[in-house]
Motif scaffolding. Sequence first.
Motif, PDB file in Angstrom:
ATOM      1  N   CYS A 120       0.811  -1.214   0.000  1.00 48.87           N
ATOM      2  CA  CYS A 120       0.000   0.000   0.000  1.00 48.87           C
ATOM      3  C   CYS A 120       0.848   1.270   0.000  1.00 48.87           C
ATOM      4  CB  CYS A 120      -0.920  -0.028   1.222  1.00 48.87           C
ATOM      5  SG  CYS A 120      -1.886   1.460   1.510  1.00 48.87           S
ATOM      6  N   TRP A 121       2.082   1.205   0.584  1.00 47.15           N
ATOM      7  CA  TRP A 121       2.872   2.445   0.688  1.00 47.15           C
ATOM      8  C   TRP A 121       4.339   2.300   0.283  1.00 47.15           C
ATOM      9  CZ3 TRP A 121       7.206   2.902   3.742  1.00 47.15           C
ATOM     10  CH2 TRP A 121       7.395   1.915   4.723  1.00 47.15           C
TER      11      TRP A 121
ATOM     12  N   CYS B 282      -3.407   2.085   5.161  1.00 49.23           N
ATOM     13  CA  CYS B 282      -2.892   0.772   4.764  1.00 49.23           C
ATOM     14  C   CYS B 282      -3.193  -0.345   5.757  1.00 49.23           C
ATOM     15  CB  CYS B 282      -1.378   0.865   4.559  1.00 49.23           C
ATOM     16  SG  CYS B 282      -0.878   2.031   3.267  1.00 49.23           S
TER      17      CYS B 282
ATOM     18  N   LYS C  15      -9.038   0.915   9.050  1.00 49.61           N
ATOM     19  CA  LYS C  15      -8.207   1.990   8.525  1.00 49.61           C
ATOM     20  C   LYS C  15      -8.015   3.057   9.597  1.00 49.61           C
ATOM     21  CE  LYS C  15      -8.112  -0.183   4.695  1.00 49.61           C
ATOM     22  NZ  LYS C  15      -6.970  -1.104   4.479  1.00 49.61           N
TER      23      LYS C  15
END
Length: 391
Positions: A46-47, A63, A70
């Motif tokens: 996600c990052w 993420c 979240k």
Amino acid sequence: MVFKGPNFLRWHFVLAIVITIFFTSKFSFAKQSKLMGLKMNMIDRCWRPNPEWRKHRQQLATCSVGYAGKMTNNIGKGLTHYKVTDPNDDPIKPQPGTLRYGASVIQGKVWITFKKDMNIKLIKPLLISSFTTIDGRGVNVHIADNACLMISKATDIIIHSIRIHHCKAQTPGMVMGPNGKVIHLGQVDGDAIRLVTASKIWIDHNTLYDCEDGLLDVTRGSTNVTVSNNWFREQDKVMLLGHDDGYLRDINMKVTVVYNHFGPNCNQRMPRIRHGYAHVANNLYLGWMQYAIGGSMGPSLKSESNLFIAPKVGSKEVTWRKIDHTNEDKWEFHSVKDAFENGAAFAVTKGSRVPKPNYSKEQIFQVVDVKSIRSLTRSSGAFQCSKTSIC
């Protein structure tokens, strides 16, 4: 001698810049391609592939998976960006620039980063305020050799990429509370991270080891917790979920334990659960001495696609149950698509009912095939980021 005019020199200067940019970009792209080639779990994916993650740190809050959901309450309007510049600690009058000032004094949404590598020796346990993120990415931060972290009556907290170890028990005393006011804190065991009546907590990519009591306690009605991507090692009692057999409020506790690396040299409690429910998925267990997963008071647990590697000598059995005949028929310990090596074995509950996590849309995640566990947990623990953009 040939005279080289200003246009000639200017052209060479421009060419040098172009060449530098080309090779720098190519070098960065090569690194980025290598990173993209790694197998990542869905949290990291996600990052981490973002080369500009330092400029977009708050992307991390979107993420998380599992029961924490979240962590978007930690970002957005009103967020305070706070940088730790001073490793010293004053438990009653924290000074600006110290970790305690950012984590306990400042109220509201706070995103804490660190200016440089540092070793922080806390005088008293650090009580973390609601809506606080402690983000150690890009530097090497140790909290060690005395008091460690406590989350008490707080919510929406992220602890990310910190090394926490050699934590020691603390006598009662005065300390800055999570509401910015000095309070009296009683006896505290030597845990790395202790949750007391806390909710919506995400503990991700930390390295925890060699503490006087345990590495992580989730107690006294704490719930909606995700424990992910951590490296737990060199410890007797690793993770306790549920305060004690008599604390019935923990029946509502829900914890997700995913993508973690347990071992080497862990003895027991990975986790030990009382009363509540735990979804333990896609973790790597590198041996144990007494047991890996245990519990009491009729807890529910779904063990899914974990890799259990039993020790060469000693107990091969993954599970342990504290027998209580009044709750004997309420046990729900199930193994689904787990893998077992070196003779590891899992004693499951009789019957076909497997308790489901019942995740909401923002909590749900795909549990991957156990064949990928070694690669998906390879980056577990606090990051050793390069000085460039890659983490």
